[in-house]
Motif scaffolding. Structure first.
Motif, PDB file in Angstrom:
ATOM      1  N   SER A 228       0.954  -1.281  -0.129  1.00 51.12           N
ATOM      2  CA  SER A 228      -0.079  -0.024  -0.093  1.00 51.12           C
ATOM      3  C   SER A 228       0.901   0.931  -0.027  1.00 51.12           C
ATOM      4  O   SER A 228       0.110   2.321   0.152  1.00 51.12           O
TER       5      SER A 228
ATOM      6  N   PRO B 274      -0.692  13.667  -1.968  1.00 51.94           N
ATOM      7  CA  PRO B 274      -1.541  12.746  -1.055  1.00 51.94           C
ATOM      8  C   PRO B 274      -2.699  12.591  -1.761  1.00 51.94           C
ATOM      9  O   PRO B 274      -3.416  11.261  -1.536  1.00 51.94           O
TER      10      PRO B 274
ATOM     11  N   HIS C  47      -2.431   9.492  -4.436  1.00 53.18           N
ATOM     12  CA  HIS C  47      -2.526   8.198  -4.025  1.00 53.18           C
ATOM     13  C   HIS C  47      -3.312   7.848  -3.211  1.00 53.18           C
ATOM     14  O   HIS C  47      -3.853   6.732  -3.018  1.00 53.18           O
ATOM     15  N   ARG C  48      -4.135   8.921  -2.324  1.00 53.95           N
ATOM     16  CA  ARG C  48      -5.305   8.324  -1.502  1.00 53.95           C
ATOM     17  C   ARG C  48      -6.323   8.089  -2.432  1.00 53.95           C
ATOM     18  O   ARG C  48      -6.980   6.979  -2.328  1.00 53.95           O
TER      19      ARG C  48
ATOM     20  N   GLN D 288      -5.540   4.394  -3.562  1.00 49.35           N
ATOM     21  CA  GLN D 288      -5.719   3.555  -2.506  1.00 49.35           C
ATOM     22  C   GLN D 288      -7.397   3.257  -2.713  1.00 49.35           C
ATOM     23  O   GLN D 288      -7.770   2.288  -2.718  1.00 49.35           O
TER      24      GLN D 288
ATOM     25  N   PRO E 190      -4.975   6.636   5.316  1.00 50.61           N
ATOM     26  CA  PRO E 190      -3.965   6.833   4.376  1.00 50.61           C
ATOM     27  C   PRO E 190      -2.378   6.252   4.747  1.00 50.61           C
ATOM     28  O   PRO E 190      -2.168   6.404   5.992  1.00 50.61           O
ATOM     29  N   HIS E 191      -1.584   6.109   3.875  1.00 59.10           N
ATOM     30  CA  HIS E 191      -0.293   5.529   4.314  1.00 59.10           C
ATOM     31  C   HIS E 191       0.439   6.446   4.751  1.00 59.10           C
ATOM     32  O   HIS E 191       0.429   7.861   4.287  1.00 59.10           O
TER      33      HIS E 191
ATOM     34  N   LEU F 191       2.427   9.397   2.944  1.00 58.39           N
ATOM     35  CA  LEU F 191       1.424  10.449   2.248  1.00 58.39           C
ATOM     36  C   LEU F 191       1.488  11.654   3.247  1.00 58.39           C
ATOM     37  O   LEU F 191       1.453  12.819   2.849  1.00 58.39           O
TER      38      LEU F 191
ATOM     39  N   PHE G 150     -11.381  12.111   0.043  1.00 60.11           N
ATOM     40  CA  PHE G 150     -10.181  11.470  -0.283  1.00 60.11           C
ATOM     41  C   PHE G 150      -9.220  12.310  -0.707  1.00 60.11           C
ATOM     42  O   PHE G 150      -7.894  12.270  -1.110  1.00 60.11           O
TER      43      PHE G 150
ATOM     44  N   LEU H  34      -8.077  14.839   2.031  1.00 59.79           N
ATOM     45  CA  LEU H  34      -7.438  14.107   3.100  1.00 59.79           C
ATOM     46  C   LEU H  34      -8.009  14.473   4.358  1.00 59.79           C
ATOM     47  O   LEU H  34      -7.347  14.459   5.461  1.00 59.79           O
TER      48      LEU H  34
ATOM     49  N   SER I 168      -7.313  19.999  -3.467  1.00 63.45           N
ATOM     50  CA  SER I 168      -6.175  18.904  -2.787  1.00 63.45           C
ATOM     51  C   SER I 168      -5.152  19.593  -2.219  1.00 63.45           C
ATOM     52  O   SER I 168      -4.959  20.598  -2.380  1.00 63.45           O
TER      53      SER I 168
END
Lengths: 854, 648
Positions: free
Chosen positions: A231, A554, A557-558, A561, A580-581, A584, B377, B380, B448
């Motif tokens: 991941s 972020p 990749h989020r 994922q 999230p990883h 990130l 997402f 975040l 973002s």
């Protein structure tokens, strides 16, 4: 970045489906929106398949035709593989998914795998995978070969001639990974030791370690660790394609003997990588209905609904209400003008709604459309090919002149950057560019250049800067604005304030004092990042913190994922997405060390600058017409906080509050303590014309006070309506705020102080008894932190104050104090002996502490 | 002028990243030009820049500027409106109905507020042309009020009425006040000041901002203190009405300029100043200030075409709307019921029970995300804001660390008091220490998080009288995912002698000025497009000969200054050993027969007319080496090579 060629790979997955893979295991699910931790039981096979699915998802996502994969299973009930059909043997091995470019069907097929009732030999599976792969790549010797074996190590392995198999893998240059379910791991970052390991497994793990030793390119690991790795964000490597153009200086047509024309190649140096877009789906409705879901009954009596992928259709609609509509268009809700209602009424009132619908949405077929430009109220027909004749231009990059690089204004740089090299096939051209690059570097100049992509395309202006890499000299291009692209807005001078008498002011609340400037300077020095990262070699903090090369996007990749996740699970409610990883979020907070170092400087700034959040006073309703106007000005609300709109603004805050509170404490009475006359007045303010719309209008983000409810449950919603300006802890969720503050920053004193204030406020407010349990938790956490972070003094002071407030103020809260007494030492003063254990000090003796609680 | 599909973009959840300032500019702008017609404004004067030019009065210049602004806006904002109100004239309004019917005496509504319109611009143009012929024309049209003056209070009240009648409610409304009278009343009475102040307050409360353009006389400076400071100070007429409530400080935008600069001053105000966002800026736990963000550099694009429909009596614009349909059943889907997920795949095996585009799930299960989830997402879970991460040396901000245009950040005192002093202290410190700030920024709820550099900007005046404002430039840094590795890793390097030769002409061609000046380069493609659009709207011929592209290099100057040196360098290059080197065939490519052809050889064959003897391979190799296209038949290739040889 590794030089490995992207794509051109066949990746074989060899999966153990033996009986033992059906053993259940418990995995922890990420917390659900309410913060509830939950677990789930799955089989080892399901766990292993999750890994395979994530790997394959990655291939699907990158969408390279030359990234292929195949799946071999061993321990299956049946036998079906190419080695068996040729030579026999190799039982219980099945070529489950033939080698192909994977798609969602591949994933779906993996989902169907179930543990068998038999056992199979993993080495057999490995041999079949190698053979199948070799067969596929017979004529493609340059392709990369990868094999990943997943097993629980509970099988009986035929130990004959395994060295030959290992040799074969090396000879074919296969890169092998053996991933074991609950294999022991001594990786310092993921240590694992399986309790009560069976003897067979012990033997097998040893065997696999020996096996991997013998293969040139192989490694072994435990599945838990592999799941973390898979991941981890990876960047899709893209090599920019070169395009040929010419770099010109001077008049190449008539003065060719002097003019310079060089063949160059250009390629992108930066290009924004965007996440793939989600596909849109909707629940399929019964034909002819708008709200009845189409349901099919399965054989076992369960009911299925169908999600259908959506496509879009563009309708062209004639706007009957003039251009007023355009302002409303954004949220798709058109105002109903009174004029039209009249029309409809006159028509007869039966189908008012539909009439209106028809009026509003008069669709125009595409064939009947004219193309044109708007020129004020006029319509200017558009030439047939969609645009006016273009300005004739000539392909190439023209240099206009050079200028001092120090005069370059970095902030004007407008877009993605390009490399410009001398033709990669011509040493002479490379040499020419190199001489220019070197000369520009020595002279410290940049060039102004005009770039035309192809003949007659629009010219762009930009600058070229020289850059010398290890083995090549080249230029970098960045686009600069045209005169038309620059906005000149007036801003009041920040430092040069003029009084109405025309005098320049030296002192004013807007101007920082010398003392304040000094405090800021200290803060800036303390927060310096140039030496904030530990050098892994020397162990000293002397490296720069943050580099663009290591900052993963972020969002990208989020989203990726999330896409992987929803493609492999069937229900998001029971299988929520993992957090999230950590990579990130690596740069989401300043480094801990820097925070600690700057703690005092920050405190000093907070005290000296005295910044306060302005709580907007709602304007009392002026004249009726103004209130009405305010309702129309939704858009204004978003950007400029005009006084005339503050009513709607505040009203929507109120709305959010009302919506939130009941869910938290039953009847929302908690807010009563907060409500003052202003708020009550607000309740009577006319509600916003439109229902609260969660659809994000860009400007809504502007005001932190109008956040929608949907946002409030996000992990880091930093705005608490009950949080006072300047405080880090709010009254709505103090414990969580406190933990977060302590974890993310190192400003313990502020956290402890604010926590104390907040607890005291809640305790003496009405209805505090509802929150007794919560408050006790707060006290515990606060005391623990105070003890550990040497804020003992602050805690003791707070507790004395709390006692005083509970017992001696009116109304006070005697009940709560008896609760504190009941907590014993956990809620008492911190004594000197206790403090000593944590390296702190206290002037409270055991006796005093005891006395204090009684 | 937004392209027709801009709206969908706002609604389309997937593409917010692409969204730019354009959507903010969809808001309408209304300008009422309010021009003084007192005798002094009508006095004929010499053009200060050109003594031979015919004498003109200030009113002429003001009307001309108003027309120019309208002409510009009609393209950039076709939905905007404008009007022209004159005061201190004896001309009276004939129309007794509609807009301006109730304005005060001695004011004249020359053009009521209405959408920008070709006919209106033509009207002013005709009037100005007539005035050029006969300088007395304007005096005849708008006879000045000789012996008295209209009280400013009446002027503001009339502006209020005119705007109330003519401007859409949601628009941004502005009055451009143009006058050369620093004492607008003949007597200095406190009562007149008070009434002007009250009426101006009323105007502002109706959401109208007043932007004065005062004309400075050579002989006598325009003195704000005589009258206007008393009126305007109290009312803070900055564009951002929320700013500068503090009466002790002078508001930010009073333009006092020479008559020749009137138009350029107005140009600065052509687009109303609008913040793209207003968000908190967290310097550390417990220290947060408010900031606003502005787009000072945004690519201005040609407007795309829109769709219209012919209704017989008139042409009406249509708007596009996107609806979502079930792929097979064609049923419309409500936007709020749309879920987001991954494609179920298109190349399904036939044996699978999942067909193309549908996914059956058990009732109650949900394999797709809601719009809110998708948004989280992207963000975040962060709330909009800027968060300080620390400070770095200015030199760490590399040229190549750029992906998009910057934004400008300015403190917002109204959301956090004390923002200005904190911001200023930070700015001063960073300038002093030559540092930049590294921040994490989420500027809007649907964007973002980005890592950005804050580059401090010092206040600086330029030659054109423009003040570069102080604040921070917010520069978006690329992520690792955005950085492309260099395709070319090796190349031939020039010897020092050749570098010396290049240095010589580069020195000659170095401009003395101050770097790249955007103002010197108007976008030629855009201007060319707009000129044709304008000609078409006015039904005039477009003459491309008249068009001048200011971005073309000044080749005469280049050759004059450095031609000789450039030639020397070229000769030195030919002497360099690299000219005789054969290019290294890059690894991996298939070996082919040697098809390379020499330029001199090909040229001589061309002259001899035997070019066709080369094989297609050879012709293509030559074309390729010149960066030309290799498509087409042999005849095309020959023609292309011929062209090239003729050109060079």
């Amino acid at each position: 970045m590794p030089a490995e060629r992207a794509g051109y790979t066949v990746h074989m997955f060899v999966v153990d489906v033996s009986k033992s893979m059906g053993e259940p295991r418990t995995i922890h699910l990420p917390p659900d929106p309410n913060g509830e931790q939950s677990t789930k039981t799955i089989t080892n096979l399901e766990w292993a398949l999750q890994y395979v699915k994530l790997k394959i998802q990655g291939l699907i996502y990158d969408a390279r035709k030359t990234d292929k994969c195949g799946v071999i299973i061993f321990g299956a009930e049946e036998t079906r593989n190419i080695v068996n059909s040729k030579h026999g043997g190799y039982d219980n091995v099945v070529e489950y998914i033939p080698i192909a470019t994977p798609n969602a069907g591949t994933i779906a097929k993996l989902d169907k795998l179930k543990p068998s009732t038999v056992y199979g030999d993993p080495v057999d599976g490995l041999i079949v995978a190698t053979e199948t792969q070799a067969q596929e790549l017979k004529s493609k010797p340059t392709w990369t070969r990868k094999i990943t074996l997943l097993t629980d190590g509970q099988n009986i392995i035929e130990l004959e001639e395994w060295e030959a198999t290992a040799g074969k893998l090396s000879a074919l240059k296969v890169s092998l990974a053996v991933i074991g379910v609950d294999f022991d791991s001594d990786d310092p970052e993921y240590e694992y030791q399986e309790p009560n390991k069976s003897n067979v497994k012990l033997q097998n793990e040893k065997f696999w370690h020996d096996f991997v030793e013998k293969v040139d390119d192989a490694h072994i690991g435990t599945l838990g660790r592999a799941m973390v790795d898979v991941s981890e964000p990876t960047t899709k490597e893209t090599k920019s394609t070169l395009s040929a153009t010419v770099l010109r200086l001077g008049d190449v047509d008539t003065r060719a003997d002097e003019a310079i024309e060089l063949l160059v190649k250009t390629a992108k140096c930066t290009a924004v990588a965007r996440p793939k877009s989600f596909k849109k789906f909707g629940v399929r409705m019964k034909e002819g209905t708008k709200d009845q879901e189409e349901v099919t009954i399965n054989a076992d009596g369960t009911r299925n609904i169908t999600y259908a992928q959506l496509k879009t259709r563009t309708d062209y609609v004639l706007n009957q209400e003039g251009d007023e509509d355009e302002d409303e268009g954004e949220d798709g809700e058109k105002p109903k003008s009174p004029v039209k209602k009249e029309e409809v009424d006159a028509d007869g009132d039966v189908n008012m709604e539909e009439e209106e619908e028809g009026e509003k949405d008069r669709r125009v077929t595409k064939e009947d459309l004219l193309r044109g430009f708007r020129y004020g109220t006029a319509y200017v027909p558009c030439p047939p090919d969609g645009q006016f004749p273009r300005l004739p231009t000539k392909k190439g990059i023209d240099i206009l002149g050079f200028f001092d690089a120090k005069k370059f204004r970095r902030e004007l740089s407008m877009g993605e950057v390009y490399y410009v090299w001398g033709d990669d096939k011509s040493p002479q051209q490379q040499c020419a560019i190199s001489s220019i690059v070197q000369a520009m570097t020595r002279k410290e100049v940049m060039a102004i250049a005009r770039w035309v992509n192809k003949d007659d395309s629009d010219a762009k202006m930009g600058v070229l800067t020289p850059i010398q890499f290890d083995n090549v000299d080249c230029l970098l291009w960045s686009q600069m604005p045209f005169a038309d692209d620059v906005r000149k807005y007036n801003f009041a001078s920040l430092e040069n304030l003029v009084s109405k008498k025309g005098e320049v002011l030296a002192e004013h609340p807007y101007l920082p004092t010398n003392e304040q400037c000094k405090a800021m300077e200290n803060f800036v020095e303390a927060m310096d990042l140039m030496k904030a990262e530990k050098d892994p070699e020397t162990g000293k903090y002397e490296l720069e913190w943050f580099s663009t090369q290591e900052s993963y996007s972020p969002a990208l990749h989020r989203v990726k994922q999330a896409m992987f996740h929803c493609a492999v699970v069937n229900d998001l409610a029971t299988n929520p997405l993992d957090p999230p990883h950590p990579l990130l979020l690596r740069y989401f907070n300043p480094p801990k060390k820097v925070l600690k170092r700057s703690r005092d400087a920050l405190e000093d700034c907070i005290t000296k600058f005295k910044v306060k959040e302005v709580v907007r006073q709602p304007k009392r309703a002026r004249k009726q017409e103004h209130v009405h106007a305010a309702n129309d000005e939704d858009e204004e609300l978003l950007l400029d906080r005009k006084p005339s709109t503050s009513i709607t603004q505040e009203a929507s805050v109120q709305q959010v509050r009302n919506a939130q509170e009941p869910s938290k404490d039953g009847d929302g009475s908690e807010t009563e303590a907060e409500s003052d006359g202003e708020d009550l007045l607000l309740d009577k303010a006319p509600p916003p014309k439109k229902p609260f719309n969660p659809l994000p209008t860009p400007g809504r983000s502007v005001s932190p006070r109008t956040h929608s409810r949907s946002q409030s449950d996000l992990q880091d919603s930093s705005i608490d309506p009950q949080r006072d300006p300047g405080r880090v802890i709010g009254r709505t969720n103090p414990l969580e705020d406190f933990k977060k503050t302590v974890a993310s920053t190192a400003v313990y004193i502020k956290a402890v102080q604010d926590m104390g204030d907040v607890i005291t406020e809640i305790v003496v407010a009405p209805f505090a008894s509802r929150r007794t349990a919560e408050l006790k938790e707060c006290l515990k956490e606060m005391r623990r932190t105070a003890l550990g972070e040497d804020e003992i003094e602050t805690w003791n002071r707070f507790l004395k104050d709390l006692k005083d407030k509970c017992l001696n103020s009116r109304p006070g809260n005697k009940e709560f104090w008896s609760e504190v007494q009941g907590m014993g030492q956990k809620g008492g003063l911190i004594t000197s002996s206790e403090a000593k254990k944590f390296g702190g000090s206290s002037d409270v003796s055991e006796d005093v502490a005891l006395e204090f609680l009684n | 002028m937004a392209p027709y599909d801009d709206w969908n973009r706002v609604e389309d959840e997937d593409d917010e990243e692409l969204q730019d300032a354009s959507s903010f500019e969809a808001k309408k702008d209304v300008i009422l030009f309010c021009i003084d017609c007192c005798p002094s404004m009508l006095e004929l004067r010499e053009d200060p820049d050109d003594e031979d030019a015919p004498k003109k009065c200030h009113l002429y210049a003001a009307l001309d500027a108003a027309m120019q602004i309208q002409k510009k806006k009609i393209i950039t904002g076709p939905n905007d409106s404008a009007g022209i109100l004159l005061y201190n004239t004896t001309k009276s309004s004939e129309n007794k109905k509609g807009q301006g019917s109730e304005i005060k005496p001695n004011l004249y509504l020359y053009q009521p507020i209405g959408p920008l319109d070709v006919a209106k611009i033509q009207d002013i143009r005709a009037l100005l042309d007539a005035a050029k012929e006969d300088p007395e024309e304007l005096r005849r049209m708008f006879p000045p009020l000789e012996d008295k003056r209209v009280p400013m209070g009446d002027v503001f009240t009339s502006c209020n009425w005119v705007i109330r009648d003519g401007a859409p409610k949601t628009a941004s409304k502005r009055v451009f006040l143009i006058s050369n009278q620093d004492q607008p009343h003949l007597t200095n009475s406190q009562q007149l000041i008070t009434s002007a102040r009250t009426t101006l307050t009323d105007l502002m409360q109706a959401g109208v901002t007043v932007e004065p353009f005062f004309i400075n006389a050579e002989e006598e400076q325009f003195d704000l203190n005589k009258f206007y400071s008393h009126v305007l100070m109290q009312n803070a007429f900055a564009e951002d009405e929320d700013e500068e409530k503090d009466p002790s400080v002078l508001p930010e935008s009073i333009s006092i300029a020479r008559i020749g600069d009137l138009l350029s001053q107005m140009r600065f105000h052509e687009v109303p100043k609008r913040a793209q966002f207003s968000i908190p800026f967290e310097l550390g736990a417990g220290l947060t200030i408010g900031v606003k963000g502005y787009g000072l550099v945004t690519e201005q694009k040609k407007g795309g075409y829109k769709y219209f429909t012919d209704l017989g009596d008139r042409i009406e614009a249509v708007v596009s709307k996107t609806v979502y349909l079930d792929q097979e059943l064609e049923g419309e889907m409500d936007r709020s019921n749309v879920f987001y997920g991954m494609s179920v795949g298109s190349q399904e095996e036939k044996t699978e029970d999942i067909t193309g585009s549908v996914r059956p799930v058990l009732a109650g299960q949900r394999p797709f995300y809601t719009a809110d989830e998708v948004r989280s997402f992207r963000t975040l879970g962060l709330e909009p804001g800027i968060k300080l991460l620390g400070f770095k040396d200015r030199s760490t901000l590399a040229f190549e660390d750029n992906v998009k245009h910057s934004l400008f950040i300015y403190p917002d005192e109204l959301s956090y008091s004390g923002s200005k002093r904190t911001f200023t202290a930070l700015l001063k410190t960073l300038i002093k220490q030559d540092k930049i700030a590294l921040v994490l920024a989420l500027t809007r709820r649907n964007s973002s998080p980005l890592f950005c550099a804050l580059l401090p900007q010092e206040e600086k005046a330029d030659d054109a009288g423009w003040m570069e404002p102080s604040g921070f430039h917010l520069i978006t840094l690329p992520f690792a995912d955005d950085i492309r590795a260099a395709t070319v890793q090796e190349g031939y390097r020039a010897p020092t002698s050749l570098e010396e030769a290049a240095y010589a002409w580069i020195t000659k061609l170095s401009l003395k000025g101050s770097g790249y000046q955007p103002d010197s380069y108007p976008n030629p493609a855009l201007a060319y497009h707009n000129a044709q659009l304008e000609a078409s709207a006015f039904q005039e011929e477009f003459d491309e000969e008249d068009f001048e592209d200011l971005t073309e290099p000044n080749v005469d100057m280049i050759h004059k200054r450095a031609g000789k040196l450039m030639k020397d360098w070229k000769l030195a290059l030919l002497d360099d050993e690299s000219s005789n080197m054969v290019s290294v065939v890059s690894a991996g490519s298939k070996r082919k027969a040697d098809v390379s052809v020499d330029e001199t050889e090909i040229r001589s064959r061309h002259e001899a007319g035997t070019l066709a003897k080369y094989t297609n391979e050879q012709l293509k190799a030559f074309l390729k080496s010149k960066g030309l296209s290799v498509s087409g038949k042999k005849a095309d290739l020959l023609a292309r090579i011929g062209d090239w040889l003729d050109d060079h």
